[in-house]
Design an enzyme around this catalytic site. Structure first.
Site, mmCIF file in Angstrom:
data_model
loop_
_atom_site.group_PDB
_atom_site.id
_atom_site.type_symbol
_atom_site.label_atom_id
_atom_site.label_comp_id
_atom_site.label_asym_id
_atom_site.label_seq_id
_atom_site.Cartn_x
_atom_site.Cartn_y
_atom_site.Cartn_z
ATOM 1 N N ASP A 48 22.872 -5.046 73.482
ATOM 2 C CA ASP A 48 22.706 -5.461 74.882
ATOM 3 C C ASP A 48 21.365 -6.141 75.147
ATOM 4 O OD1 ASP A 48 25.198 -4.456 75.592
ATOM 5 O OD2 ASP A 48 24.406 -2.475 76.061
ATOM 6 N N GLY B 129 25.151 4.047 70.098
ATOM 7 C CA GLY B 129 26.118 3.149 69.479
ATOM 8 C C GLY B 129 25.550 2.480 68.234
ATOM 9 N N ARG C 168 30.077 -5.051 67.490
ATOM 10 C CA ARG C 168 29.109 -4.134 66.884
ATOM 11 C C ARG C 168 29.192 -4.107 65.357
ATOM 12 N NH1 ARG C 168 26.670 -0.660 70.118
ATOM 13 N NH2 ARG C 168 27.496 -0.117 72.160
ATOM 14 N N GLU D 299 31.529 -6.884 80.536
ATOM 15 C CA GLU D 299 32.399 -5.777 80.945
ATOM 16 C C GLU D 299 31.933 -5.131 82.242
ATOM 17 O OE1 GLU D 299 32.340 -2.595 78.064
ATOM 18 O OE2 GLU D 299 30.235 -2.958 77.588
ATOM 19 N N GLY E 107 18.937 5.263 75.895
ATOM 20 C CA GLY E 107 19.078 6.713 75.896
ATOM 21 C C GLY E 107 18.287 7.362 74.779
ATOM 22 N N ARG F 131 45.034 -15.578 80.434
ATOM 23 C CA ARG F 131 45.102 -14.492 79.472
ATOM 24 C C ARG F 131 43.723 -13.846 79.295
ATOM 25 N NH1 ARG F 131 49.629 -15.132 80.358
ATOM 26 N NH2 ARG F 131 51.400 -15.466 78.950
ATOM 27 N N MET G 102 30.785 -7.256 75.636
ATOM 28 C CA MET G 102 30.065 -6.014 75.918
ATOM 29 C C MET G 102 28.829 -6.288 76.778
ATOM 30 S SD MET G 102 30.413 -3.621 72.551
ATOM 31 C CE MET G 102 31.920 -2.675 72.326
ATOM 32 N N ARG H 266 45.636 -23.083 79.080
ATOM 33 C CA ARG H 266 45.456 -21.805 79.758
ATOM 34 C C ARG H 266 44.013 -21.588 80.207
ATOM 35 N NH1 ARG H 266 48.648 -18.181 75.250
ATOM 36 N NH2 ARG H 266 50.735 -18.257 76.184
#
Length: 358
Positions: A138, A12, A286, A233, A115, A277, A180, A173
């Site tokens: 991250d 990414g 990103r 997430e 990775g 919401r 992420m 609310r």
């Protein structure tokens, strides 16, 4: 004797990739002058496999310090598929080694996350001269205190939380902000604290929705008319945490759960009666120009990589430890993730202010 240095960006994208490329290139030109040639590999390891490259000029690295993304392009080429020969009959590892040799590279700088570092270590074990540079929003690469891209993403996520406060307050609310972080909660934890979130949910600490609802109701009783949740997430409840990944995915599919945040929002509204919401800033985290901190960090990492090239030191990954730029053997960090530990001081900071962690 001329040094030929390859550079690729994989996985990414994030702010700071171009700043790192620039830092390495300028330091290499400064050290070697006309005796260095820099080869840009397009689209990460896919470019190395396919032989997609370009010989760079000094002018290619001008004006990119503040530019987000990567001038070389990037692509995800999963590590688990590197040794798998697919329908195209391509031996990807052999092809990368062949192209490295065809390009007559003396070394290859690999900018990326977990990775990317696993594949970098694979290539190092195959005898190539490799240097890894730690990129990810991250912040979960083992052996380094911080990765470039994290600080910029934290700024963006914090700005989202800041902006959500006014609309949440106006409409009384509950707002659930999905940030992420599929396995690691660093971004959510830090931006949640920086943005003043009332509840922070991260993958490392499975939540109990009853505790989340209780925290919201407690705020309501104390006259707080709105609540902000910062949710990674990859957040999961305690029941899901006992499942293996495939079981968890099957469970969510069976129950029609698309994302953790949508489920949390629906549960909160049902349990508390407060209008709820969801906000998903997504890939905005990103994008854009790197923060001043990331520009400095990326430049430090890039220039350190150039130093490693000058010293012919390979099979390592650049890192920041105790505010000093150092390097770690790729074999020691590849395949490991740095998750938020149970004794993380920032968790205690959150708890001490009454922030619910679910």
């Amino acid at each position: 004797m001329t040094k030929r240095v390859g550079i690729l960006t994989s996985g990414g994208d994030c702010p700071g990739l171009n700043a790192t490329i620039r830092g390495a290139a300028k330091a290499l030109y400064n050290q070697f002058g006309a005796n260095v040639e820099i080869i840009g590999i397009r689209n990460g390891y896919a470019g190395l496999i396919e032989g997609d490259w370009q010989e760079m000029k000094q002018s290619d690295f001008s004006g990119i310090l503040t530019t987000g993304g990567t001038i070389l392009g990037t692509q995800r080429t999963p590590f688990k598929l590197m040794k798998v020969i697919g329908e195209d009959k391509v031996d990807k590892v052999a092809r990368m080694k062949d192209n490295y040799k065809k390009l007559k590279l003396d070394c290859l700088l690999c900018l990326g996350g977990n990775g990317t570092h696993k594949t970098a270590n694979l290539l190092a074990q195959e005898g190539l001269n490799i240097i890894g540079l730690p990129k990810t929003i991250d912040n979960d690469i083992w052996g380094t205190d911080v990765t470039f891209g994290f600080h910029s993403a934290m700024n963006i996520a914090t700005d989202v939380i800041d902006r959500i406060h006014t609309t949440a307050s106006s409409h009384r609310r509950v707002m659930v902000i999905e940030l992420m972080g599929n396995k690691a909660g660093w971004l959510t934890l830090y931006s949640g604290i920086a943005g003043g979130a009332d509840i922070i949910l991260i993958p490392e600490l499975p939540y109990d929705i009853e505790n989340v609802a209780a925290a919201i109701e407690k705020r309501n009783k104390n006259g707080r008319t709105f609540s902000i949740l910062a949710v990674a997430e990859g957040a999961m409840d305690r029941q899901e945490a006992k499942m293996k990944k495939k079981e968890r995915l099957a469970y969510r599919q069976e129950h029609g759960i698309k994302t953790a945040t949508n489920r949390i929002a629906a549960q909160i509204e049902q349990m508390t009666g407060v209008e709820t919401r969801v906000c998903v800033p997504g890939h905005m985290q990103r994008g854009g120009s790197p923060s001043a901190y990331d520009r400095v960090l990326a430049t430090r990492f890039g220039t350190y990589a150039a130093k490693l090239v000058a010293e012919d030191r390979y099979g390592v990954a650049v890192a920041m430890v105790n505010n000093q730029v150092v390097d770690n053997p790729l074999a020691e960090i590849a395949g490991k993730s740095k998750l938020v530990p149970a004794d993380c001081p920032m968790l205690e900071v959150a708890r001490s202010m009454g922030v619910s962690l679910g």
